[in-house]
Design a protein around this motif. Sequence first.
Motif, PDB file in Angstrom:
ATOM      1  N   ALA A  56      -0.252 -18.683   5.820  1.00 31.80           N
ATOM      2  CA  ALA A  56      -1.269 -19.357   6.922  1.00 31.80           C
ATOM      3  C   ALA A  56      -2.982 -19.843   6.292  1.00 31.80           C
ATOM      4  O   ALA A  56      -3.109 -18.621   5.076  1.00 31.80           O
ATOM      5  CB  ALA A  56      -1.196 -19.022   8.204  1.00 31.80           C
ATOM      6  N   HIS A  57      -3.997 -20.213   7.201  1.00 33.81           N
ATOM      7  CA  HIS A  57      -5.388 -20.195   6.982  1.00 33.81           C
ATOM      8  C   HIS A  57      -6.559 -20.015   7.836  1.00 33.81           C
ATOM      9  O   HIS A  57      -7.655 -19.961   8.186  1.00 33.81           O
ATOM     10  CB  HIS A  57      -5.379 -21.375   6.057  1.00 33.81           C
ATOM     11  CG  HIS A  57      -4.850 -21.458   5.007  1.00 33.81           C
ATOM     12  ND1 HIS A  57      -3.804 -22.528   4.818  1.00 33.81           N
ATOM     13  CD2 HIS A  57      -4.403 -21.784   3.179  1.00 33.81           C
ATOM     14  CE1 HIS A  57      -2.788 -22.699   3.923  1.00 33.81           C
ATOM     15  NE2 HIS A  57      -3.084 -22.086   3.051  1.00 33.81           N
ATOM     16  N   ASP A  58      -5.849 -18.844   8.658  1.00 38.22           N
ATOM     17  CA  ASP A  58      -6.754 -18.246   9.662  1.00 38.22           C
ATOM     18  C   ASP A  58      -7.514 -17.306   8.963  1.00 38.22           C
ATOM     19  O   ASP A  58      -7.573 -17.278   7.745  1.00 38.22           O
ATOM     20  CB  ASP A  58      -6.209 -18.109  10.451  1.00 38.22           C
ATOM     21  CG  ASP A  58      -5.250 -17.156  10.199  1.00 38.22           C
ATOM     22  OD1 ASP A  58      -5.896 -16.029  10.712  1.00 38.22           O
ATOM     23  OD2 ASP A  58      -3.873 -16.624   9.698  1.00 38.22           O
ATOM     24  N   GLU A  59      -8.968 -17.610   9.870  1.00 36.50           N
ATOM     25  CA  GLU A  59     -10.324 -16.791   9.261  1.00 36.50           C
ATOM     26  C   GLU A  59     -10.507 -15.428   9.246  1.00 36.50           C
ATOM     27  O   GLU A  59     -10.201 -14.094   7.987  1.00 36.50           O
ATOM     28  CB  GLU A  59     -11.556 -16.731   9.881  1.00 36.50           C
ATOM     29  CG  GLU A  59     -12.369 -16.080  10.250  1.00 36.50           C
ATOM     30  CD  GLU A  59     -12.917 -16.328   8.906  1.00 36.50           C
ATOM     31  OE1 GLU A  59     -13.066 -15.270   7.983  1.00 36.50           O
ATOM     32  OE2 GLU A  59     -12.448 -17.213   7.959  1.00 36.50           O
ATOM     33  N   PRO A  60      -9.277 -14.713  10.394  1.00 32.52           N
ATOM     34  CA  PRO A  60      -8.300 -13.047  10.350  1.00 32.52           C
ATOM     35  C   PRO A  60      -8.238 -12.968   8.741  1.00 32.52           C
ATOM     36  O   PRO A  60      -8.211 -11.729   8.168  1.00 32.52           O
ATOM     37  CB  PRO A  60      -8.092 -12.202  11.222  1.00 32.52           C
ATOM     38  CG  PRO A  60      -8.159 -14.053  12.508  1.00 32.52           C
ATOM     39  CD  PRO A  60      -8.679 -14.920  11.280  1.00 32.52           C
ATOM     40  N   HIS A  82      -2.266 -24.020   0.370  1.00 30.18           N
ATOM     41  CA  HIS A  82      -2.138 -25.515   0.951  1.00 30.18           C
ATOM     42  C   HIS A  82      -3.205 -26.552   0.977  1.00 30.18           C
ATOM     43  O   HIS A  82      -4.809 -25.683   0.751  1.00 30.18           O
ATOM     44  CB  HIS A  82      -1.725 -25.720   2.458  1.00 30.18           C
ATOM     45  CG  HIS A  82      -0.294 -25.688   2.847  1.00 30.18           C
ATOM     46  ND1 HIS A  82       1.022 -26.661   2.308  1.00 30.18           N
ATOM     47  CD2 HIS A  82       0.052 -23.976   2.757  1.00 30.18           C
ATOM     48  CE1 HIS A  82       1.667 -25.466   2.388  1.00 30.18           C
ATOM     49  NE2 HIS A  82       1.212 -24.065   2.871  1.00 30.18           N
ATOM     50  N   ALA A  83      -3.129 -27.867   0.132  1.00 29.63           N
ATOM     51  CA  ALA A  83      -4.464 -28.759  -0.379  1.00 29.63           C
ATOM     52  C   ALA A  83      -5.909 -28.076   1.306  1.00 29.63           C
ATOM     53  O   ALA A  83      -7.309 -27.638   0.520  1.00 29.63           O
ATOM     54  CB  ALA A  83      -4.019 -29.696  -0.349  1.00 29.63           C
ATOM     55  N   PRO A  84      -5.602 -28.550   2.558  1.00 28.06           N
ATOM     56  CA  PRO A  84      -6.425 -28.432   3.222  1.00 28.06           C
ATOM     57  C   PRO A  84      -7.319 -27.055   3.123  1.00 28.06           C
ATOM     58  O   PRO A  84      -8.353 -27.752   3.880  1.00 28.06           O
ATOM     59  CB  PRO A  84      -5.494 -28.557   4.725  1.00 28.06           C
ATOM     60  CG  PRO A  84      -4.326 -29.458   4.385  1.00 28.06           C
ATOM     61  CD  PRO A  84      -4.016 -28.424   3.217  1.00 28.06           C
ATOM     62  N   ALA A  85      -6.447 -26.073   2.847  1.00 28.77           N
ATOM     63  CA  ALA A  85      -7.825 -24.863   3.482  1.00 28.77           C
ATOM     64  C   ALA A  85      -8.825 -25.051   2.267  1.00 28.77           C
ATOM     65  O   ALA A  85     -10.013 -24.107   2.263  1.00 28.77           O
ATOM     66  CB  ALA A  85      -6.712 -23.736   2.704  1.00 28.77           C
ATOM     67  N   GLU A  87     -10.868 -27.198   2.308  1.00 30.98           N
ATOM     68  CA  GLU A  87     -12.046 -27.705   2.309  1.00 30.98           C
ATOM     69  C   GLU A  87     -12.573 -27.080   3.317  1.00 30.98           C
ATOM     70  O   GLU A  87     -14.098 -26.814   3.619  1.00 30.98           O
ATOM     71  CB  GLU A  87     -11.344 -28.876   3.009  1.00 30.98           C
ATOM     72  CG  GLU A  87     -10.455 -30.239   2.963  1.00 30.98           C
ATOM     73  CD  GLU A  87      -9.548 -31.352   3.633  1.00 30.98           C
ATOM     74  OE1 GLU A  87     -10.025 -30.659   4.522  1.00 30.98           O
ATOM     75  OE2 GLU A  87      -9.158 -31.763   3.567  1.00 30.98           O
ATOM     76  N   SER A  88     -11.681 -25.591   3.272  1.00 31.74           N
ATOM     77  CA  SER A  88     -13.059 -24.900   3.516  1.00 31.74           C
ATOM     78  C   SER A  88     -13.676 -24.148   2.727  1.00 31.74           C
ATOM     79  O   SER A  88     -12.907 -23.343   1.448  1.00 31.74           O
ATOM     80  CB  SER A  88     -12.292 -23.943   4.647  1.00 31.74           C
ATOM     81  OG  SER A  88     -13.125 -22.361   5.036  1.00 31.74           O
ATOM     82  N   LEU A  89     -15.095 -23.796   3.022  1.00 29.38           N
ATOM     83  CA  LEU A  89     -16.003 -23.134   2.042  1.00 29.38           C
ATOM     84  C   LEU A  89     -15.342 -21.331   2.102  1.00 29.38           C
ATOM     85  O   LEU A  89     -15.542 -21.612   0.446  1.00 29.38           O
ATOM     86  CB  LEU A  89     -17.944 -22.895   2.485  1.00 29.38           C
ATOM     87  CG  LEU A  89     -18.788 -22.532   1.587  1.00 29.38           C
ATOM     88  CD1 LEU A  89     -18.737 -23.382   0.376  1.00 29.38           C
ATOM     89  CD2 LEU A  89     -20.043 -22.495   1.871  1.00 29.38           C
ATOM     90  N   ALA A  90     -15.330 -20.969   3.356  1.00 32.25           N
ATOM     91  CA  ALA A  90     -14.231 -19.548   2.982  1.00 32.25           C
ATOM     92  C   ALA A  90     -13.541 -19.524   1.677  1.00 32.25           C
ATOM     93  O   ALA A  90     -13.884 -18.312   1.123  1.00 32.25           O
ATOM     94  CB  ALA A  90     -14.591 -19.299   4.454  1.00 32.25           C
ATOM     95  N   TRP A  91     -12.594 -20.691   2.095  1.00 27.92           N
ATOM     96  CA  TRP A  91     -11.264 -20.206   1.381  1.00 27.92           C
ATOM     97  C   TRP A  91     -12.021 -20.518  -0.494  1.00 27.92           C
ATOM     98  O   TRP A  91     -11.264 -20.113  -0.619  1.00 27.92           O
ATOM     99  CB  TRP A  91      -9.920 -21.154   1.923  1.00 27.92           C
ATOM    100  CG  TRP A  91     -10.142 -20.135   3.332  1.00 27.92           C
ATOM    101  CD1 TRP A  91      -9.940 -20.538   4.127  1.00 27.92           C
ATOM    102  CD2 TRP A  91      -8.547 -19.470   2.612  1.00 27.92           C
ATOM    103  NE1 TRP A  91      -9.237 -19.781   5.434  1.00 27.92           N
ATOM    104  CE2 TRP A  91      -8.021 -18.593   4.084  1.00 27.92           C
ATOM    105  CE3 TRP A  91      -8.110 -18.951   1.540  1.00 27.92           C
ATOM    106  CZ2 TRP A  91      -7.331 -17.972   4.815  1.00 27.92           C
ATOM    107  CZ3 TRP A  91      -6.968 -17.693   2.149  1.00 27.92           C
ATOM    108  CH2 TRP A  91      -6.042 -17.116   3.635  1.00 27.92           C
ATOM    109  N   ARG A  92     -12.241 -21.246  -0.198  1.00 30.99           N
ATOM    110  CA  ARG A  92     -12.804 -21.828  -1.842  1.00 30.99           C
ATOM    111  C   ARG A  92     -13.908 -20.610  -2.221  1.00 30.99           C
ATOM    112  O   ARG A  92     -13.275 -20.424  -3.303  1.00 30.99           O
ATOM    113  CB  ARG A  92     -13.692 -22.445  -1.729  1.00 30.99           C
ATOM    114  CG  ARG A  92     -12.746 -24.608  -1.446  1.00 30.99           C
ATOM    115  CD  ARG A  92     -14.084 -25.864  -2.306  1.00 30.99           C
ATOM    116  NE  ARG A  92     -15.473 -25.509  -1.786  1.00 30.99           N
ATOM    117  CZ  ARG A  92     -15.714 -25.578  -0.271  1.00 30.99           C
ATOM    118  NH1 ARG A  92     -15.013 -26.316   0.148  1.00 30.99           N
ATOM    119  NH2 ARG A  92     -17.253 -25.954   0.106  1.00 30.99           N
TER     120      ARG A  92
END
Length: 457
Positions: A56-60, A82-85, A87-92
């Motif tokens: 999962a790739h949620d903010e919490p 997962h590749a879509p994660a 796309e989030s600046l925070a996960w990068r």
Amino acid sequence: MTKKNLLCLAVGSTAIPETINAAVEDWEVYEAVTLAEARRHLKARPLVLGVLLVEAHDEPLRAALDDFLHEHWHMHWVAALHAPALESLAWRQLVHDHCGDYHTWPLDIERLRQTLGHAYGLATLCRAPPAPRHGKQEAALTGQSAAIARLRRQIGKVANASAPVLIWGESGSGKELAAQAVHAHSPRRDGPFVPINCGAIPASLIQSELFGYERGAFTGAAREKRGLIETAQGGSIFLDEIGDLPMELQANLLRFLQEKTIYRLGSTRSIAVDVRVIAASHVNLAQAVERGAFREDLYYRLAVLALDVPPLRERREDLLPLAEHFFNTYASERAPHVKGFSGRAAQAMRDYDWPGNVRELLNRVRRAMVMAEGRLILPQDLGLSTGRAPAESAPLDDARIRAERDAIDASLLRAGRNITLAARDLGVSRMTLYRLLAKHGIRAPSRSCYTASPASK
């Protein structure tokens, strides 16, 4: 041969994927599906490599992972997302700050196996992770130099006595740590240790702070108050910078040392106090006695057992262990990407004379941990230069260094800042190229930290 081991943390999942099991079939794998379970593994055993599997790739979850990875900064991590994660600046940013490499789903077994082998090799080049701390830590004098070993032996001898101790040392050299060590190894170790900086208390308040006062002793004394000496009952009181104590207070302290009793301000009743006095000064009290700035009788009462704390310039072999101790102690303050000290930083520390002693080293390390831009702290991050005198071969050495740096810069430019391609172009391994980058103070390309799997391209 020791079996390789790693922590496999699968957050947002209930089991470790078979792909991972296949990639590490010859390894000792410790599995965790919650952060709490991962913490238990890391508390129980020293591990240097971890695989982070994110479903999962949620903010919490990202925030909790950021705290967890920051807490276990000494480990090397390889992430699988997962590749879509990405796309989030925070996960990068999380991957950039905490992971040495990453892959995207679906995972390529062979490529992952190579990545983990490379990461494990890098991880084992580092020092062992700091041991977990359990409960209150005893005060310690860090280092193995001859000077600090001699001080430890002296502390062991004076600790069991009951006579006062006088500690001399330059400002910032660690006099309070020596006093804490005396107390910690004495029969009074279970009693309080009360430190007082005599130079930091206004002269008008020193007597009431040390000896206490009775109700009505002066305007504003609405109730009685125990002094700091009383609060140290059954333990030790540490009088730092005792040379700054006013002459009239020196007489009161002398009476306490002689009679083991005190008088509160505004009282005629004596109070018996069982306290060991440990005093310290950065000035030579014997010379202060000659100048008339310190009572001779008090000096001889205090100097029954004397200790000298060596300045940092006399224990240079302790510099790096001390710096790493501070790095571990204040790990929560460091920038996430900072992993330790470069060889050049270690040499610069050894070349510097440290007029501010241990306190200066602590301040420089804490600043560098926050301000350093690379993965390793460099001399300039500490505000130091190498400071070495040029040798006769300096012109040739300079030319060789410039040529090596120019070759690295040109190769990186040709490779589009790709570490793998640049290393191949130079005919060296990736590990060697990383060492060369650190040697020349060249910041590693941000893209070089991550080798994506074919599926991520």
